[in-house]
Every structure is written in structure tokens, then in C-alpha cells.
Design a protein around this motif. Structure first.
Motif, PDB file in Angstrom:
ATOM      1  N   ARG A  79      74.066 152.534  -5.547  1.00  0.00           N
ATOM      2  CA  ARG A  79      74.523 151.501  -6.476  1.00  0.00           C
ATOM      3  C   ARG A  79      74.482 150.122  -5.796  1.00  0.00           C
ATOM      4  NH1 ARG A  79      74.927 149.913 -11.726  1.00  0.00           N
ATOM      5  NH2 ARG A  79      74.436 152.116 -11.959  1.00  0.00           N
ATOM      6  N   SER A  90      80.608 144.999 -10.021  1.00  0.00           N
ATOM      7  CA  SER A  90      79.276 144.405  -9.946  1.00  0.00           C
ATOM      8  C   SER A  90      79.350 143.053  -9.259  1.00  0.00           C
ATOM      9  CB  SER A  90      78.703 144.203 -11.347  1.00  0.00           C
ATOM     10  OG  SER A  90      78.334 145.426 -11.898  1.00  0.00           O
ATOM     11  N   THR A  91      78.285 142.704  -8.541  1.00  0.00           N
ATOM     12  CA  THR A  91      78.203 141.329  -8.056  1.00  0.00           C
ATOM     13  C   THR A  91      77.942 140.469  -9.287  1.00  0.00           C
ATOM     14  OG1 THR A  91      75.862 141.677  -7.624  1.00  0.00           O
ATOM     15  CG2 THR A  91      77.326 141.907  -5.759  1.00  0.00           C
ATOM     16  N   PHE A  98      74.581 140.279 -11.144  1.00  0.00           N
ATOM     17  CA  PHE A  98      73.925 141.518 -11.583  1.00  0.00           C
ATOM     18  C   PHE A  98      74.378 141.886 -12.984  1.00  0.00           C
ATOM     19  CE2 PHE A  98      73.333 146.244 -11.381  1.00  0.00           C
ATOM     20  CZ  PHE A  98      71.958 146.218 -11.226  1.00  0.00           C
ATOM     21  N   GLU A 119      72.189 146.838  -6.949  1.00  0.00           N
ATOM     22  CA  GLU A 119      72.735 145.507  -7.228  1.00  0.00           C
ATOM     23  C   GLU A 119      72.076 144.434  -6.381  1.00  0.00           C
ATOM     24  OE1 GLU A 119      77.013 145.648  -7.134  1.00  0.00           O
ATOM     25  OE2 GLU A 119      77.088 147.147  -8.744  1.00  0.00           O
TER      26      GLU A 119
END
Ligand code: PLP
Length: 435
Positions: A391, A3-4, A7, A395
Motif C-alpha cells: 500500500r 493516504s498521503t 494520493f 501511494e
């Protein structure tokens, strides 16, 4: 899943984890579970205009629009105000109301094939009822549907052909008896010759042909020139009915649906999604002569406790009124074309094979290097890549349908700025994906 750092979906994950113990797969309808794209679904908190917010406070630009109904943008103030007024008068009558007349008149005025209409509660119900009517009217049992077209989850429609049209009537789901589906014949979409062959092999036995006049449920697949016209001729020649399932395309690709857009008038039509304005409504309608068979005017039984519900009728009426304003469909076409052209362009720039298109506010894109005319060709898409794209977009605050085989939807609330943000996000995501 990486994930970033900004997020965060902790609350969504908690709620969805709990949901999986309470409901099969954690959802009330399968595609919501994100199975085909990986990762967990986000759990919604609220929607407005072109946006959704999840329970963790993340904001997304929404290209699902509750699968089509939110064509005016979520929670349009005029729809909400009309609903508040209707709410004070009661939530259900189980008896006639003037709202049914108003929406029925609007539907009849709009949709070329519809002279009389029956309201139900979902697209599924509309399609299963129309199938009964096709059979009642013709006295024939067999129907033709197309591979990859979805007409709700009734037994008779849960069929795709195995390898070509030779394999007939095998159910797609346990619990569907073969005896229910062996009257369901299937052909590849856009293949008139296959339909012709089925009519030749089953003389005098086919009640009719049902299809999505523009496919949305196998991804976005438009009809080729002459396909709809050809089906009109073939059904007429064989004393069979032509049925457009416009649950998705009705009031979406044109006010009068695909039949207005392509100027081909079927005998019967099913509607849903947009005509409920976000509440549960379906409808089927057609020539008065055929509709007169429906009970209590005629012997074909079909009923519903909540059918014609005053709240649902109200949301539908307001939504259609908003769509009648000048320029709405031109705007949907313009904004959606800008979106899909932009997406195709950044995909090309970043070295990804894609194909796609739009009609008005309905669009789609496949990760494949061939033009897609049917479900077999749609299946050449790189679904793993789509999952990673999906995805990545999520994000970056873009909510796309969680499957390669679903169409996307815009609304009157989507702005050019939303579209530009979406294209920019797609470029970022695609440049990090291996071609
Ligand atoms: C969504 C859809 C249905 C089913 O409608 P529900 O309201 O989900 O039961 C049927 N046909 C088409 C073409 C659809 O897009």
C-alpha cells in the motif's frame, strides 16, 4: 487506510464498488481484487512503456506488466503497428493462417524441447491439455505436481498437499471432485527425495512430473542446483514424462526459457503470457513423437474456436522479434538485479528481515528471515507487513503485484531512473514500518 494527501483514488473506488455488484469480487481474476494486501485495487485507464495510469490520473511504475506479457514495455509501437495492420485483415479466421506458421517456427527454434506446438488461448488451457497428453502418451493416470506451483485453474491441478506428502489428492476448491484430484500427487518444491518416494509408492502409475522450473506463483523461488537435473533422471528412470510449465518463465528468464537457462530439456513444455505479447495465447509443445498424438494427427482430442487467432499470433511474433535483438536479456538481468539488490539493501538498512532474488526480468522478495526453497518456507513471510509495504509503495507511485506470493516483472522499458525511484520509495515506506 491512511493516504498521503496527493494520493486520490476516488474514481477507482467508485468504479470498483460498482464492479463488485456486477462481477464476483468485482474482478475477472481473483488476485486483482487486492484481498491479500488490503485496500481497494486501482482501476486502470491506460498503459505505456514501464508505466500505468489509473482512472484518477495517478501514474505508477509498473512491476506487474500484466503478469508478465509486457516484457518489451506496454504498447510497444512496433507491436501496436503490427496489430493495426492485422486488424484491417480481420479479427478471427477460425481457419489456418500463415501467422501460426511464423510463431510456431519461432517457438520451435527457441525452446529446446519443442519440435511441434499447438496454440491455445491461455496458460490454463495449455496446462490442462498437456496433462491430457501426458496421460494419453503414457497410458498412466497419476501425475506429480509441487506445492505452491500454479498450472492454471483446471480441476486436476487445484491441489496442494496437506501436511506433507502423506495427505494426497484433497481438492483446494469446492466443485472439484475428489475423483478428479486423487490422481494428483504433490511434493514440496526442491525436494527430490519426496519425488523419489512417490515414484516408489506408485510403481508404473505416474504419467509424469509437471513444475514451474522457476517458481513464480508462490513468490519467486529458484530451483536448487541439481533439482531440475534430478527430476530429468527420475522421470526417465520411471518411464514418466517431465513437463516444464514455462507459461511464466518462457521467453522471460531467457529467450528459450528455463530449459535453455538451466540446460535441462523436458519432454513437454507449456507456454503463455509473453508469447501472446499481451493478447490471449497459450501453447504446448514437445517431441514430435508425443505431439503427433494430438488431434487431428492423432487421437487425443483438443480444439479451440479462437486458437491461433491472427491478432494474438501477430502480437506474439512482434514481441518475440523484439526480444531477439542483441542485449535484451542482459539488460533485463542488469536492471532487475539493480532493483532487487537495492530493495534488499534498503530493507536491511531499515531493519527488516527480507530475502529475495531475480533471474533476468523476474524477481521477488519475501519478508522473512529464512532463505525460501519451497512454499512452506515462503509462508513464513510476514504477509501483514507485505500488505502495508504494498500500500505504501502504491501511494508513492509504484505498482507491485498485490500478493506476497507473486513474482515481480521488469521490462525493456524500465530505466535505471525508474529503478532508483523505486528503491528510494521503498526506503521511505520501510523506514515507517515497524520491524
Ligand atoms: C499464469 C500461469 C498459468 C495460467 O495461465 P493463464 O493464462 O492465466 O490461464 C499457468 N502456469 C503458470 C506457471 C503461470 O504463471
Amino acid at each position: 487506510m491512511v493516504s498521503t494527501n496527493s494520493f486520490n483514488t476516488t474514481k477507482s473506488e467508485e468504479i470498483f464498488t460498482a464492479a463488485q455488484k456486477l462481477m464476483p469480487g468485482g474482478v475477472s481474476s481473483p488476485v486483482r481484487a487486492f484481498k491479500s494486501v488490503g485496500g481497494q485495487p486501482i482501476v486502470f485507464d491506460r498503459v505505456k512503456g514501464a508505466y500505468i495510469w489509473d482512472v484518477d490520473g495517478n501514474q505508477y511504475i509498473d512491476y506487474v506488466g500484466t503478469w508478465g506479457p509486457a516484457i518489451c514495455g506496454h504498447t510497444h509501437p512496433e507491436v501496436i503497428n503490427a496489430l493495426k495492420e492485422a486488424l484491417d485483415k480481420g479479427t478471427s479466421f477460425g481457419a489456418p493462417s500463415v501467422q501460426e506458421n511464423i510463431l510456431a517456427e519461432m517457438v520451435i527454434d527457441a525452446v529446446p524441447s519443442i519440435e511441434m506446438v499447438r496454440f491455445v488461448n491461455s496458460g490454463t488451457e495449455a496446462c490442462m491439455s498437456v496433462l491430457r497428453l501426458m496421460r494419453a502418451y503414457t497410458g498412466r493416470d497419476k501425475i506429480i505436481k509441487f506445492e505452491g506451483c500454479y498450472h492454471g485453474h483446471a480441476d486436476m491441478f487445484l491441489v496442494k498437499a496437506g501436511s506433507g506428502v502423506a495427505t494426497l489428492g484433497l481438492p483446494d476448491s469446492p466443485g472439484v471432485p475428489k475423483t478428479t484430484t486423487n490422481n494428483t500427487l504433490t511434493a514440496p518444491y526442491n525436494d527430490l527425495e519426496a519425488v523419489k518416494a512417490l515414484f516408489a509408492q506408485n510403481p508404473g502409475e505416474i504419467a509424469g512430473v509437471i513444475l514451474e522450473p522457476v517458481v513464480g506463483n508462490a513468490g519467486f523461488i529458484p530451483p536448487e542446483a541439481g533439482f531440475l537435473e534430478g527430476l530429468r533422471v527420475l522421470t526417465q528412470e520411471n518411464g514418466a514424462l517431465l513437463v516444464f510449465d514455462e507459461v511464466m518463465t518462457g521467453f522471460r528468464i531467457a529467450y528459450g526459457g528455463a530449459q535453455e537457462k538451466f540446460r535441462v530439456t523436458p519432454d513437454l513444455t507449456t507456454l503463455g503470457k509473453v508469447i501472446g505479447g499481451g493478447l490471449p495465447v497459450g501453447a504446448y509443445g514437445g517431441k514430435a513423437e508425443i505431439m503427433s498424438l494430438v488431434a487431428p494427427a492423432g487421437p487425443m482430442y483438443q480444439a479451440g474456436t479462437l486458437s491461433g487467432n491472427p491478432l494474438a499470433m501477430t502480437a506474439g511474433i512482434k514481441t518475440l522479434e523484439l526480444l531477439q535483438k542483441p542485449g535484451t536479456y542482459a539488460y533485463l538481468e542488469q536492471i532487475t538485479k539493480q532493483l532487487i539488490d537495492g530493495l534488499l539493501q534498503v530493507a536491511q538498512e531499515t531493519g527488516h528481515a527480507v530475502t529475495g532474488g531475480n533471474i533476468s526480468g523476474m524477481f521477488g522478495m519475501f519478508f522473512t528471515n529464512q532463505v525460501v526453497h519451497n512454499y512452506e518456507e515462503a509462508k513464513t513471510s510476514d504477509t501483514t507487513k507485505f500488505g502495508r509495504f504494498h500500500r505504501g509503495m502504491l501511494e508513492k507511485g509504484i505498482y507491485l503485484a498485490p500478493s506476497q506470493f507473486e513474482a515481480g516483472f521488469t521490462s525493456l522499458a524500465h530505466t535505471e531512473e525508474d529503478v532508483q525511484k523505486t528503491i528510494a520509495a521503498a526506503k521511505e515506506v520501510l523506514k515507517d514500518l515497524p520491524a
